[in-house]
Design a protein around this motif. Sequence first.
Motif, short mmCIF file in Angstrom:
data_model
loop_
_atom_site.label_atom_id
_atom_site.label_comp_id
_atom_site.label_asym_id
_atom_site.label_seq_id
_atom_site.Cartn_x
_atom_site.Cartn_y
_atom_site.Cartn_z
N HIS A 166 25.24 15.93 -21.35
CA HIS A 166 26.36 16.74 -21.89
C HIS A 166 26.62 17.92 -20.96
CE1 HIS A 166 28.62 19.36 -24.57
NE2 HIS A 166 28.82 18.31 -25.35
N PRO A 167 27.89 18.30 -20.77
CA PRO A 167 28.21 19.42 -19.88
C PRO A 167 27.51 20.74 -20.26
CG PRO A 167 30.20 18.23 -20.44
CD PRO A 167 29.10 17.64 -21.27
N ALA A 168 27.20 20.93 -21.54
CA ALA A 168 26.55 22.17 -21.99
C ALA A 168 25.03 22.09 -21.93
CB ALA A 168 27.01 22.49 -23.41
N ALA A 169 24.50 20.98 -21.40
CA ALA A 169 23.04 20.77 -21.41
C ALA A 169 22.30 21.72 -20.47
CB ALA A 169 22.71 19.33 -21.06
N ALA A 170 22.94 22.14 -19.41
CA ALA A 170 22.28 23.02 -18.45
C ALA A 170 22.62 24.48 -18.75
CB ALA A 170 22.73 22.67 -17.03
N GLY A 171 21.67 25.34 -18.52
CA GLY A 171 21.93 26.76 -18.69
C GLY A 171 21.26 27.34 -19.91
N GLY A 172 21.80 28.47 -20.34
CA GLY A 172 21.20 29.22 -21.42
C GLY A 172 21.82 28.91 -22.77
N PRO A 173 21.87 29.93 -23.62
CA PRO A 173 22.40 29.74 -24.97
C PRO A 173 23.84 29.22 -24.96
CG PRO A 173 21.29 31.86 -24.78
CD PRO A 173 21.38 31.29 -23.40
N VAL A 174 24.15 28.40 -25.96
CA VAL A 174 25.49 27.83 -26.09
C VAL A 174 26.12 28.32 -27.39
CG1 VAL A 174 24.98 25.77 -24.74
CG2 VAL A 174 24.58 25.76 -27.19
N ARG A 175 27.43 28.31 -27.41
CA ARG A 175 28.16 28.67 -28.64
C ARG A 175 28.27 27.42 -29.50
NH1 ARG A 175 32.50 32.82 -28.57
NH2 ARG A 175 33.54 31.19 -29.74
N LEU A 176 28.02 27.58 -30.79
CA LEU A 176 28.05 26.43 -31.69
C LEU A 176 29.44 25.83 -31.78
CD1 LEU A 176 25.96 24.92 -33.31
CD2 LEU A 176 26.57 26.28 -35.29
N ASP A 177 30.49 26.67 -31.70
CA ASP A 177 31.86 26.13 -31.82
C ASP A 177 32.24 25.22 -30.65
OD1 ASP A 177 32.19 28.13 -29.90
OD2 ASP A 177 33.74 29.20 -31.01
N THR A 178 31.43 25.22 -29.59
CA THR A 178 31.62 24.28 -28.47
C THR A 178 31.48 22.84 -28.96
OG1 THR A 178 30.67 25.91 -26.96
CG2 THR A 178 30.73 23.63 -26.20
N PHE A 179 30.78 22.66 -30.08
CA PHE A 179 30.47 21.32 -30.59
C PHE A 179 31.28 20.99 -31.84
CE2 PHE A 179 27.05 23.03 -28.14
CZ PHE A 179 26.84 22.02 -27.21
N ALA A 180 32.41 21.65 -32.01
CA ALA A 180 33.26 21.42 -33.18
C ALA A 180 33.79 19.99 -33.22
CB ALA A 180 34.42 22.41 -33.20
N ASP A 181 34.00 19.37 -32.08
CA ASP A 181 34.53 18.00 -32.03
C ASP A 181 33.43 16.95 -31.84
OD1 ASP A 181 37.16 18.86 -32.35
OD2 ASP A 181 37.40 19.20 -30.20
N ALA A 182 32.20 17.39 -31.82
CA ALA A 182 31.07 16.46 -31.59
C ALA A 182 30.72 15.70 -32.86
CB ALA A 182 29.86 17.24 -31.11
N VAL A 183 30.06 14.58 -32.67
CA VAL A 183 29.45 13.85 -33.78
C VAL A 183 28.10 14.51 -34.05
CG1 VAL A 183 28.44 11.65 -34.49
CG2 VAL A 183 30.62 11.69 -33.25
N TRP A 184 27.80 14.74 -35.32
CA TRP A 184 26.57 15.42 -35.71
C TRP A 184 25.64 14.49 -36.47
CZ3 TRP A 184 24.97 20.57 -35.10
CH2 TRP A 184 25.86 21.37 -34.37
N ALA A 185 24.36 14.80 -36.38
CA ALA A 185 23.34 14.16 -37.20
C ALA A 185 22.60 15.27 -37.95
CB ALA A 185 22.36 13.38 -36.32
N THR A 186 22.25 15.00 -39.19
CA THR A 186 21.52 16.00 -39.99
C THR A 186 20.50 15.29 -40.88
OG1 THR A 186 22.93 15.93 -41.96
CG2 THR A 186 23.60 17.42 -40.20
N GLY A 187 19.79 16.11 -41.63
CA GLY A 187 18.94 15.56 -42.68
C GLY A 187 19.83 15.11 -43.82
#
Length: 170
Positions: free
Chosen positions: A71-92
């Motif tokens: 993923h483009p956000a995989a490298a570096g430091g902290p990421v903003r959660l809203d960067t993943f607004a269009d992503a598919v999510w998995a949860t409990g």
Amino acid sequence: PAMDALRRTHPGVEVRLGESETEPALEALPSHGLDLVLADEWAGTPRARRAGIDREDLFVEPVLLALPAGHPAAAGGPVRLDTFADAVWATGYAGGGMATLVHRLCATAGFEPNVRHQTNELSMLLALVAGGHAVTLLPEIAFAGAGEDVAVRPVAGLEADRTVFTATRA
């Protein structure tokens, strides 16, 4: 290791291991249905303290974002959660502490997560991330077995954690 030590020091004790949701397990303590509960509590969803039950917090760990290593956000430091607004999510499972945390944090970031996968099994959540099928928020301990195909990033402005505790009859 704990069960091995118990077997060595108390060979007459019969140990049974079972998996349950936390609330039914805590309800079984007073009636001697269980003697010990190992459970967790996610930030923002505190568990009610029950009369007659002793709780001991074992550790608190941060919750971090798991994303595919490519993923483009995989490298570096902290990421903003809203960067993943269009992503598919998995949860409990819906209604559980992990799912509640994911939904609450995503809502705070301004979006409703597109949750396509639900399991309380942390290794399955990691496998979904590793395969590029989802992103998720997981407790730090979950990443001990993560391969190179999973990137782990703190979320900017996020201070979420999980407390692991034991509960016994008072």
